[in-house]
Write a protein that holds these residues in place. Sequence first.
Motif, PDB file in Angstrom:
ATOM      1  N   GLY A   1      49.831   5.711  -8.816  1.00 37.54           N
ATOM      2  CA  GLY A   1      50.820   5.655  -9.888  1.00 37.54           C
ATOM      3  C   GLY A   1      52.069   4.885  -9.524  1.00 37.54           C
ATOM      4  O   GLY A   1      52.868   4.532 -10.394  1.00 37.54           O
ATOM      5  N   ARG A   2      52.250   4.575  -8.235  1.00 33.36           N
ATOM      6  CA  ARG A   2      53.488   3.920  -7.793  1.00 33.36           C
ATOM      7  C   ARG A   2      53.564   2.464  -8.226  1.00 33.36           C
ATOM      8  O   ARG A   2      54.660   1.933  -8.428  1.00 33.36           O
ATOM      9  CB  ARG A   2      53.617   3.997  -6.270  1.00 33.36           C
ATOM     10  N   SER A   3      52.416   1.809  -8.354  1.00 29.41           N
ATOM     11  CA  SER A   3      52.415   0.378  -8.663  1.00 29.41           C
ATOM     12  C   SER A   3      52.117   0.069 -10.120  1.00 29.41           C
ATOM     13  O   SER A   3      51.901  -1.083 -10.477  1.00 29.41           O
ATOM     14  CB  SER A   3      51.382  -0.336  -7.775  1.00 29.41           C
ATOM     15  N   THR A   4      52.089   1.081 -10.972  1.00 31.04           N
ATOM     16  CA  THR A   4      51.840   0.843 -12.396  1.00 31.04           C
ATOM     17  C   THR A   4      52.933  -0.048 -12.972  1.00 31.04           C
ATOM     18  O   THR A   4      54.116   0.258 -12.847  1.00 31.04           O
ATOM     19  CB  THR A   4      51.803   2.169 -13.168  1.00 31.04           C
ATOM     20  N   PRO A   5      52.569  -1.166 -13.617  1.00 35.40           N
ATOM     21  CA  PRO A   5      53.592  -2.051 -14.197  1.00 35.40           C
ATOM     22  C   PRO A   5      54.267  -1.388 -15.384  1.00 35.40           C
ATOM     23  O   PRO A   5      53.710  -0.469 -16.012  1.00 35.40           O
ATOM     24  CB  PRO A   5      52.792  -3.278 -14.617  1.00 35.40           C
ATOM     25  N   PRO A   6      55.480  -1.819 -15.724  1.00 36.00           N
ATOM     26  CA  PRO A   6      56.204  -1.225 -16.857  1.00 36.00           C
ATOM     27  C   PRO A   6      55.429  -1.366 -18.165  1.00 36.00           C
ATOM     28  O   PRO A   6      54.925  -2.439 -18.491  1.00 36.00           O
ATOM     29  CB  PRO A   6      57.510  -2.032 -16.902  1.00 36.00           C
ATOM     30  N   ILE A   7      55.310  -0.281 -18.911  1.00 37.18           N
ATOM     31  CA  ILE A   7      54.605  -0.286 -20.191  1.00 37.18           C
ATOM     32  C   ILE A   7      55.485  -1.002 -21.225  1.00 37.18           C
ATOM     33  O   ILE A   7      56.664  -0.689 -21.386  1.00 37.18           O
ATOM     34  CB  ILE A   7      54.302   1.145 -20.670  1.00 37.18           C
TER      35      ILE A   7
ATOM     36  N   ARG B   1      49.942  -0.716 -22.931  1.00 33.82           N
ATOM     37  CA  ARG B   1      49.789  -2.089 -22.437  1.00 33.82           C
ATOM     38  C   ARG B   1      51.026  -2.514 -21.643  1.00 33.82           C
ATOM     39  O   ARG B   1      52.131  -2.029 -21.891  1.00 33.82           O
ATOM     40  CB  ARG B   1      49.546  -3.069 -23.584  1.00 33.82           C
ATOM     41  N   ALA B   2      50.793  -3.434 -20.723  1.00 29.46           N
ATOM     42  CA  ALA B   2      51.868  -4.020 -19.935  1.00 29.46           C
ATOM     43  C   ALA B   2      51.751  -5.535 -20.005  1.00 29.46           C
ATOM     44  O   ALA B   2      50.653  -6.086 -20.098  1.00 29.46           O
ATOM     45  CB  ALA B   2      51.801  -3.549 -18.494  1.00 29.46           C
ATOM     46  N   SER B   3      52.889  -6.193 -19.943  1.00 27.64           N
ATOM     47  CA  SER B   3      52.918  -7.651 -19.947  1.00 27.64           C
ATOM     48  C   SER B   3      52.916  -8.142 -18.501  1.00 27.64           C
ATOM     49  O   SER B   3      53.792  -7.784 -17.712  1.00 27.64           O
ATOM     50  CB  SER B   3      54.172  -8.146 -20.677  1.00 27.64           C
ATOM     51  N   ILE B   4      51.906  -8.951 -18.157  1.00 28.81           N
ATOM     52  CA  ILE B   4      51.757  -9.491 -16.802  1.00 28.81           C
ATOM     53  C   ILE B   4      52.040 -10.990 -16.833  1.00 28.81           C
ATOM     54  O   ILE B   4      51.515 -11.706 -17.684  1.00 28.81           O
ATOM     55  CB  ILE B   4      50.338  -9.254 -16.256  1.00 28.81           C
ATOM     56  N   THR B   5      52.861 -11.456 -15.910  1.00 27.89           N
ATOM     57  CA  THR B   5      53.178 -12.882 -15.815  1.00 27.89           C
ATOM     58  C   THR B   5      52.710 -13.409 -14.468  1.00 27.89           C
ATOM     59  O   THR B   5      53.073 -12.873 -13.416  1.00 27.89           O
ATOM     60  CB  THR B   5      54.685 -13.125 -15.958  1.00 27.89           C
TER      61      THR B   5
END
Length: 481
Positions: A120-126, A135-139
Amino acid sequence: LDKEKPSIFNLTMAPLLVGGAATLSSFLFFMMLIESSFAFHIFPPFNSDTSRLGGGISTKVRRRNSRIISSITTLNAAVQEEEEAKPIRVGIAGCGSVAFGTASLLSQNGHDTMLFSPSGRSTPPITSNDNYDARASITSTGAITRTFQSRIASSVDQLVNQNDVILLALPANGHMSIMDALVPHITSRHVIIISSHSSLGGIYLCQQLLAKRNITIPIVAWGTTVVTARRSKSTNESSSDVNVCTIRSVVDMCTIPSHLSSTGWNVCNSLFGTEGNNCCRFQQRDGLLAISLSNLNAQNHLGIVLGNMSRMERHEQWSQGLNITPNIGRLLESLDQERMTIAKALRVDVRTIQEHFHLSFHVPMTSSISEMNSEMVKMGNDVNGPSTADTRYVTEDVPYGLVLIVNLGKLVNKPAVLHEAGIRIVGAMYGRDFWKENDLLNALKLIDVDDLDLDHDVATATNTCVEDLVEAGRTGILRKI
């Protein structure tokens, strides 16, 4: 098809739509045959003027049939294109740089990804949360430049149930725990990809699925990752930015059990496409031993760590390729020779370290690894080395990579002297017994860590023979367990 709906919608509707199109094609073709037959009997062939009647069938009917055939061809092509373009739902266990880079490549190829951080520590911001998915936005930058939305799983159950392919993109010391968590939820429709495979974890997973679920599915093992990637220096652990350093042109793979190899290979190519000139990115190898010996990360990282430990402990930012100097390069080449000797004794075909760097980083192949790394730096493909001593180069690669190589060497009477010395030296630096930290080999009873005496031959702790191990690398079942 509504790509935003849960996978069960697509899985239910797609066969109906494709089946309906196929039925329509068959109906049109059947009607064409009836009409052709009817015309043939009305206008029997005339030897004196077959050109006028087209060999017994009127010109009008021939033209109509031609239009029908054209329509059928167009419809079938459209169905095939839809099938090929249909996104595959891929659940990725892991939220590190390789997981993000792999998700970027999948997104670029039109597939639908879901990321899951076991801790759970590396979950990207929702960034959004509708009725179906968070969903999360990945760049991503570098070799892949894009911003995309990835679904985020909150549990292993969700990761498995909402996807058809599960890809493990975690350090090897997290493989056993995630495999144990996946097993209760996996069904016969799933395909699992281990990116990248180490310490015969595929055998462990295959046996767990058979023993606890009585199912056999394609388990794909890669010799390395399909991308190399790094998080940006300025981003924290939960950031959604990643720099994709390179996309590998060739990745060694195998599927267990081996009779499902064609399924595993087709899935990999559907997901990740082909390299330039339609060359296949994935090259099939003969079993897990070949894949384990194709993973060069452990030996390469050992030389890098031994030559740069003070930089790591002082948290310096330093160029990895630039610091593979001639002496470090010769150490890597000598480590590679030990690996190649063991592979030859086991009768498995693997690439040299020079071939690995050439195919992974697109640099000209020479006999000098130091020179090849210098070329990589000139091309801008270099990465920074670890800026902390708490790095997977040690905590993952020593117990899960080097220990396996040493045991295989003892098993075939080809001692990996430099590999074993490296384990001892790094263990002395860290004050840890890395021989005892490989839970996968211990679970497979390939090494009895309780009875292991490091003053004697490590092979005394190996309770299986070469033939059994080679066969297990193809079937996924180790008879001695």
